[in-house]
Write an enzyme that holds these catalytic residues in place. Structure first.
Site, PDB file in Angstrom:
ATOM      1  N   LYS A 113       3.555  21.094 -40.292  1.00 36.90           N
ATOM      2  CA  LYS A 113       4.201  19.803 -40.042  1.00 36.90           C
ATOM      3  C   LYS A 113       4.697  19.176 -41.336  1.00 36.90           C
ATOM      4  CE  LYS A 113       3.118  17.504 -35.738  1.00 36.90           C
ATOM      5  NZ  LYS A 113       2.507  16.304 -35.159  1.00 36.90           N
ATOM      6  N   LYS A 194      12.933  25.235 -27.377  1.00 40.04           N
ATOM      7  CA  LYS A 194      11.860  24.525 -26.688  1.00 40.04           C
ATOM      8  C   LYS A 194      12.256  23.060 -26.470  1.00 40.04           C
ATOM      9  CE  LYS A 194       7.120  23.085 -27.308  1.00 40.04           C
ATOM     10  NZ  LYS A 194       6.127  22.595 -28.193  1.00 40.04           N
ATOM     11  N   LYS A 197      11.714  16.244 -28.072  1.00 44.16           N
ATOM     12  CA  LYS A 197      12.435  15.034 -28.426  1.00 44.16           C
ATOM     13  C   LYS A 197      13.152  15.202 -29.768  1.00 44.16           C
ATOM     14  CE  LYS A 197      10.974  12.094 -30.747  1.00 44.16           C
ATOM     15  NZ  LYS A 197      10.443  11.207 -31.710  1.00 44.16           N
TER      16      LYS A 197
END
Ligand code: TRP
Ligand code: SF4
Length: 327
Positions: A113, A194, A197
């Site tokens: 991340k 995938k 958002k």
């Protein structure tokens, strides 16, 4: 004793079909059999969005409305907001005392991340401790089962390690939580990646019928099928993947056969998918409309869920304090 299920969802945007076919359908199945605690993890949202908190509160409410509209039943499941139950922060602090930093640094999602969310400074204490907060969320309700996607498995493994360490150091207060990975389909978005958002490729539960149909029209298909007369391969087509989650078996079988022979074209195939999605979403849209017009009812559901969650949370903190000879 009935098994406890605990899971949370970050309020990082409006919920979409990926959340519905992935997590929500699962949440719903579980509430029929177990004692479920489902919360909106607004503190977790801060770990990556602390610079821009403007929409967290709005999204938190939207997630709760989507949950209720989809069929999570506040009579069966305890539905609440993480930050309204401050015991999450207390347990997080206590667990942080026993969690070795190298365990957190080893967490693969921590590094991933940090690399993927460019432009944000994620060198914070809170971001590193994300899985400790998640562990507190689960242990506070003595969760046995945690329905999550595969991406959360490293967090769950850390949860289990921290749980064992607590139980060994002080007293066996907590069951070791298990991940529940019941065949969660990967739902592709309109661009074939995938549904997420952050890719701007979602079909939202709060979209209108016209929007759903328009988004499907732009959805990518088997790239090798250029002309209507070309034979297609549904196995590589994201539209077909969504059919498998949304359509009746007869429609799935038909598309699977007629795409390969070019009997059906992509426009008609997408029309069938749109019909299936509209059928699935119509009751959600109707319930959503009702809920949006009754803000007080939503407030009451949240207040009642918070009260129920708080009672359990306070009891757990009392047991933790006793085990640690604190408080
Ligand atoms: N980390 C989870 C996610 O991003 C959300 C979450 C927070 C969670 N606390 C949890 C999931 C506790 C399960 C249990 O999807
Ligand atoms: Fe995909 Fe349907 Fe077109 Fe086949 S007919 S390529 S499954 S959209």
């Amino acid at each position: 004793m009935a098994k406890r299920v605990v899971s949370g969802m970050q309020p990082s945007g409006l919920l979409h079909l990926g959340n519905l076919f992935g997590a929500l359908d699962n949440f719903m199945r579980l509430q029929a059999e177990h004692e479920c605690f489902y919360f909106v993890a607004d503190w977790h949202a801060l770990s990556t969005n602390y610079e821009d908190t403007a929409r967290i509160r709005e999204y938190t409410r939207e997630v709760l409305i989507d949950w209720l509209a989809t069929g999570l039943d506040p009579g069966r499941s305890t539905l609440f907001i993480q930050s309204r139950v401050p015991e999450h922060a207390i347990l997080h602090l206590l667990l942080s005392m026993i969690t070795p930093v190298p365990w957190l640094e080893r967490n693969p999602t921590y590094k991933e991340k940090q690399e993927n969310l460019e432009g944000r400074d994620l060198s914070t204490y809170g971001f590193l401790g994300y899985p400790v907060l998640q562990t507190a969320d689960i242990l506070l309700y003595k969760g046995d089962y945690v329905p999550v996607g595969v991406d959360q498995l490293p967090h769950l493994e850390l949860t289990r390690e921290i749980t064992r360490r607590f139980n060994a150091l002080y007293k066996t207060v907590f069951p070791e939580p298990q991940a529940l990975l019941t065949e969660i389909p990967k739902v592709p978005g309109t661009d074939g990646r995938k549904m997420s958002k952050s890719y701007n490729n979602t079909i939202n539960l709060s979209d209108t019928e016209a929007t759903v149909r328009a988004k499907l029209k732009t959805m990518v298909t088997d790239p090798a099928r250029v002309r209507r007369t070309d034979k297609g391969n549904p196995d590589v087509c994201p539209v077909f993947t969504v059919h498998k989650s949304a359509s009746q078996q007869a429609v799935i079988d038909r598309v699977n056969k007629e795409c390969r022979t070019a009997e059906i074209g992509c426009i008609d195939c997408k029309g069938l998918l749109a019909d299936a999605l509209v059928a699935r979403l119509t009751p959600i849209w109707e319930k959503r409309r009702e809920l949006v017009q009754m803000p007080k009812l939503v407030d009451e559901v949240i207040a009642a869920g918070t009260t129920k969650a708080s009672a359990v949370a306070r009891q757990t903190i009392a047991e933790v304090n006793a085990a640690m000879r604190m408080g």
